[in-house]
Write a protein that holds these residues in place. Structure first.
Motif, short mmCIF file in Angstrom:
data_model
loop_
_atom_site.label_atom_id
_atom_site.label_comp_id
_atom_site.label_asym_id
_atom_site.label_seq_id
_atom_site.Cartn_x
_atom_site.Cartn_y
_atom_site.Cartn_z
N SER A 178 23.81 -10.00 30.15
CA SER A 178 24.83 -10.07 31.21
C SER A 178 25.97 -9.11 30.93
CB SER A 178 25.35 -11.51 31.32
OG SER A 178 24.32 -12.41 31.66
N ILE A 179 26.40 -9.05 29.68
CA ILE A 179 27.48 -8.12 29.31
C ILE A 179 27.05 -6.67 29.52
CG2 ILE A 179 28.85 -7.23 27.38
CD1 ILE A 179 28.93 -10.10 26.30
N PHE A 180 25.80 -6.36 29.16
CA PHE A 180 25.28 -5.01 29.36
C PHE A 180 25.26 -4.65 30.84
CE2 PHE A 180 21.57 -2.33 30.36
CZ PHE A 180 21.94 -1.18 29.70
N LEU A 181 24.81 -5.59 31.67
CA LEU A 181 24.76 -5.32 33.11
C LEU A 181 26.17 -5.11 33.67
CD1 LEU A 181 22.03 -7.86 34.29
CD2 LEU A 181 21.82 -5.38 34.16
N LEU A 182 27.09 -5.99 33.28
CA LEU A 182 28.45 -5.92 33.82
C LEU A 182 29.23 -4.73 33.26
CD1 LEU A 182 29.47 -9.70 33.75
CD2 LEU A 182 29.04 -8.30 35.77
N GLY A 183 29.00 -4.42 31.99
CA GLY A 183 29.80 -3.37 31.36
C GLY A 183 29.23 -1.98 31.48
N THR A 239 33.93 -2.73 36.64
CA THR A 239 34.87 -1.64 36.35
C THR A 239 35.95 -2.09 35.37
OG1 THR A 239 34.49 -0.77 38.57
CG2 THR A 239 36.45 0.01 37.40
N LEU A 240 36.41 -3.34 35.55
CA LEU A 240 37.41 -3.88 34.63
C LEU A 240 36.88 -3.99 33.21
CD1 LEU A 240 40.19 -5.27 34.17
CD2 LEU A 240 39.06 -7.43 34.74
N ILE A 241 35.65 -4.46 33.09
CA ILE A 241 35.05 -4.60 31.76
C ILE A 241 34.85 -3.24 31.12
CG2 ILE A 241 32.95 -5.30 30.53
CD1 ILE A 241 32.71 -7.62 32.50
N GLU A 242 34.40 -2.24 31.91
CA GLU A 242 34.18 -0.90 31.36
C GLU A 242 35.49 -0.27 30.90
OE1 GLU A 242 31.83 3.10 32.76
OE2 GLU A 242 33.27 2.20 34.13
#
Length: 245
Positions: free
Chosen positions: A28-33, A62-65
């Motif tokens: 999930s983190i990979f997908l979101l980030g 975008t926020l996570i990246e």
């Protein structure tokens, strides 16, 4: 001992769900980030109006990246805080577990297994039952100790062990029958050891049942979260394809 085997079984049963949660969280983190921000750039160049859910997802990505280290720090701090809260509220959580009928009954069986196995060893060592009950009381949950004190008083006054234990809800149906047989045959120590073994087997069966039920539910929940992320990423593309027909 059998109790050690039960503990090992519980620990082993918790490893797979923990791995599932870890892998699902990392995906999930990979997908979101990483993946979501790529789609965000593509959709930004297209100039199309996006569905609200997709827009919110892309903004999160975008926020996570843009703040990856801060997000990781907050996530790590949240995990540490959660563990600390659980440890601080251990007694309250245990009390809550005891208040749930199906879980509380299994916790009682678990405690009775330790209790009766210890009683069996003490009786084999020649210790009188009243003294043995007092020595083994520390193995029981504090909420159960008043029941044991009442049962000990009844036995001291001449009541049978089976009757005292049944009256104070310190047996299961099978354990009550075994205690009665033990008093008739004079083999109380052996019967208490059998009661402990039966309780161990019941706990093992329950752990197996919970594991087989929980693991598919957990996999379905993780799959649903990942699937939702993917669907929201591709939803604008689906809408675009529909508008071209």
């Amino acid at each position: 001992t059998q109790m050690d085997q039960v503990r090992k079984k519980v620990i082993s049963a918790s490893i797979y769900p923990a791995v599932l949660l870890l892998v699902g969280g990392l995906v999930s983190i990979f997908l979101l980030g990483y993946v979501v921000p790529k789609f965000s750039a593509i959709y930004a160049d297209s100039g199309r109006n996006l569905p609200l859910a997709s827009r919110l997802l892309l903004e999160w990505g975008t926020l996570i990246e843009g703040h990856a280290l801060a997000v990781l720090a907050v996530a790590a701090g949240g995990v540490v805080m959660l563990v600390g809260v659980v440890l601080q509220m251990k007694s309250a959580l245990l009390a809550l577990a005891w208040s749930i009928p199906s879980v509380g009954q299994r916790l009682l069986v678990y405690e009775l297994a330790r209790f009766y196995r210890t009683l069996s060893m003490l009786l084999r060592g020649g210790i009188p039952i009243v003294i043995a009950l007092e020595m083994a009381s520390g193995l029981l949950n504090p909420a159960l100790r008043p029941r044991l004190a009442s049962a000990r008083a009844r036995i001291r006054d001449g009541s049978t062990i089976a009757a005292a234990m049944i009256e104070n809800d310190l047996t299961t149906n099978v354990a009550a029958s075994m205690l009665k047989v033990g008093e008739r045959t004079g083999e109380m120590a052996d019967m208490m050891d059998r009661i402990a073994s039966f309780c161990d087997d019941e706990i093992s069966r329950w752990v197996d049942w919970v594991t087989r039920l929980f693991e598919p539910l957990l996999m379905a929940a993780i799959g649903a979260v990942i699937g939702l992320i993917v669907v929201l990423m591709y939803l604008p593309i689906f809408e675009l394809a529909g508008s071209l027909e």
